[in-house]
Enzyme design. Structure first.
Site, PDB file in Angstrom:
ATOM      1  N   TYR A 131       8.106   5.130 -12.207  1.00  0.00           N
ATOM      2  CA  TYR A 131       8.711   4.256 -11.905  1.00  0.00           C
ATOM      3  C   TYR A 131       8.513   2.416 -13.314  1.00  0.00           C
ATOM      4  CZ  TYR A 131       9.081   6.400  -7.657  1.00  0.00           C
ATOM      5  OH  TYR A 131       9.499   7.379  -6.611  1.00  0.00           O
TER       6      TYR A 131
ATOM      7  N   TYR B  77      10.528   7.753   2.942  1.00  0.00           N
ATOM      8  CA  TYR B  77      10.794   7.961   2.225  1.00  0.00           C
ATOM      9  C   TYR B  77      10.249   9.556   2.019  1.00  0.00           C
ATOM     10  CZ  TYR B  77       9.313   9.098  -2.553  1.00  0.00           C
ATOM     11  OH  TYR B  77       9.218   9.442  -4.064  1.00  0.00           O
TER      12      TYR B  77
ATOM     13  N   LYS C  96       0.416  17.230  -1.769  1.00  0.00           N
ATOM     14  CA  LYS C  96      -0.716  15.879  -2.274  1.00  0.00           C
ATOM     15  C   LYS C  96      -2.097  16.847  -1.988  1.00  0.00           C
ATOM     16  CE  LYS C  96       2.499  12.230  -1.875  1.00  0.00           C
ATOM     17  NZ  LYS C  96       2.188  11.576  -3.342  1.00  0.00           N
TER      18      LYS C  96
ATOM     19  N   ASP D 259       8.020  15.979   7.816  1.00  0.00           N
ATOM     20  CA  ASP D 259       7.299  15.480   6.021  1.00  0.00           C
ATOM     21  C   ASP D 259       5.644  14.982   6.435  1.00  0.00           C
ATOM     22  OD1 ASP D 259       6.657  15.011   3.968  1.00  0.00           O
ATOM     23  OD2 ASP D 259       8.589  13.388   3.230  1.00  0.00           O
TER      24      ASP D 259
END
Length: 445
Positions: A30, A158, A293, A264
């Site tokens: 980003y 997201y 993660k 998710d």
């Protein structure tokens, strides 16, 4: 001799040289090129501390994007990696297998919500989402439901940065609207407004939330392969926490309309919300579960997609006869071994009490943020503390301010938040919360 080379090896660089070369050559997430916002070079990391090359030490409030739940340089993870790398660090997973992958799969089946029996290893969270969505689509094709080619999701979500994952991120307030014309067209329900910690006084809002999904399913269920959502916590889409009863109702609606449910849990898995998996807040099991993660304790990029026997058994009977996906580094032995050690470590102590203590401290010490006229809301759940501002931050100035206070946070948009490692001590967490209160009361110009 190449620049930077000395006796066949790269010479050590000064902090200034690292920053200069980083801005010139390294494209960060980003960010633009050249990188307009200088990054802070890290020399080493131990426990919850990041040691910068300029000598400063920062208390890490981000767990390196929520992954390093045990902190850094943990002996147990290091030992697992050293042992495995002396055996084999990688071998192809097509036609071969190995003990770390088998042992980890068995453990994941044991600790995840009931019914999830088969593990497909992935390289990253975004890939795990891609795999889950492909799995749902191919399953529907295998059972003769060939018109089921779309997904229903909720706004404010997201799920990653690859193309199929982008298609189920928030289409308006998300980060991917620039690619809208290139993405599959999905179906979006309103963001749930019922709060996590509300009950009786929130029933009408909960009913409205659920009804919006019910109406979309009633009209579109013939073309919906699955509902995909982040259970309980909507992460990078806004750090919002919704009522577990909403998730329970979605599970029931999926069963009623013969639609799969994909959870998710890449951000929420392995204890972040106070439960080992966020689905446990609602006592439900998804048909497909994505984890990543913290799976490897933040040691290596690693993820997995789990599913039920009901789904997996249909692939051998389908037209292709197999699931059409296979990453090169799938089932990496090093990542599997470290992930197994991470899970052992998490279950070796009373992590639930530790996360509860973090939650209690965050609630008390972030409460003063509400006094600021700049603050919209303060939210805490498990080891997640969020301060939502009324206006967006100027990233560069806020980042520098928290670093100057000896803390590492990565605010975005209007959100200042922390997801610290579980091993953090009260005095270290207090340093983070004090910084957040300070930032929340300052107007950056």
């Amino acid at each position: 001799m190449l620049m930077g080379m000395k006796s066949g090896k790269y010479a050590s660089l000064s902090t200034e040289e690292i920053v200069r070369l980083d801005q010139k050559h390294v494209w960060h997430p980003y960010a633009a090129m050249p990188n307009a916002v200088p990054c802070y070079p890290v020399q080493s990391a131990h426990g919850v501390h990041l040691e910068l090359t300029d000598g400063r030490s920062l208390v890490d409030g981000m767990s390196s994007w929520w992954a390093c739940i045990h902190g850094y340089n943990h002996e147990a993870l290091n030992d697992a990696a050293i042992h495995q790398i002396s055996q084999v660090s990688h071998v192809m997973f097509g036609g071969l297998t190995h003990e770390p992958a088998v042992q980890l799969a068995r453990r994941l089946v044991e600790v995840t919500p009931p019914g999830l029996e088969h593990v497909f290893y992935c390289d990253s969270g975004s890939v795990a989402i891609e795999v889950a969505m492909k799995m749902a689509l191919q399953y529907c094709y295998n059972v003769g439901q060939k018109d089921k080619h779309r997904f229903l999701t909720i706004r404010g979500g997201y799920h990653g940065d690859t193309f199929e994952a982008m298609s189920v991120c928030d289409p308006v307030n998300g980060m991917h609207h620039l690619f809208a014309k290139n993405l599959p067209s999905q179906i979006f329900a309103p963001r749930p407004e019922s709060k996590f910690d509300k009950d009786e006084d929130d029933k009408s809002i909960l009913q409205r939330d659920v009804q919006s999904v019910r109406e979309l399913l009633e009209v579109n269920h013939d073309e919906i392969a699955a509902i995909i959502l982040e259970p309980i916590v909507q992460g990078a889409g806004g750090m919002r926490f919704y009522n577990p009863a909403y998730l329970t109702a979605i599970r029931d609606l999926c069963d009623e309309h013969h639609v799969l449910l994909i959870a998710d849990e890449i951000a929420t898995g392995f204890g972040r919300t106070g439960k080992l998996f966020a689905c446990e807040h609602a006592n439900i099991s998804p048909d497909i579960l994505c984890i990543g993660k913290a799976l490897s304790g933040g040691f290596l990029s690693f993820a997995a997609t789990l599913t039920t026997a009901k789904i997996s058994q249909k692939f051998a009977q389908g037209e292709a006869g197999v699931f059409m996906h296979g990453p090169t580094f799938m089932g990496n032995p090093l990542a599997c071994a470290v992930s197994l050690a991470s899970l052992d470590l998490l279950q070796s102590y009373d992590w639930e009490s530790k996360v509860q203590s973090i939650e209690n401290q965050l609630k008390v010490e972030l409460e003063p943020c509400r006094e600021s006229p700049l603050v919209q809301d303060v939210r805490v759940l498990g080891a997640i503390g969020v301060v939502e501002m009324k206006e967006a931050f100027e990233m560069r100035k806020v980042q520098a301010a928290v670093v100057n206070e000896g803390v590492w946070l990565r605010p975005f948009g209007r959100l200042l938040y922390t997801m610290p490692p579980f091993i953090i001590q009260p005095s270290e967490l207090r340093k983070i919360t004090s910084s957040m209160v300070s930032i929340a009361k300052r107007r950056f110009r």
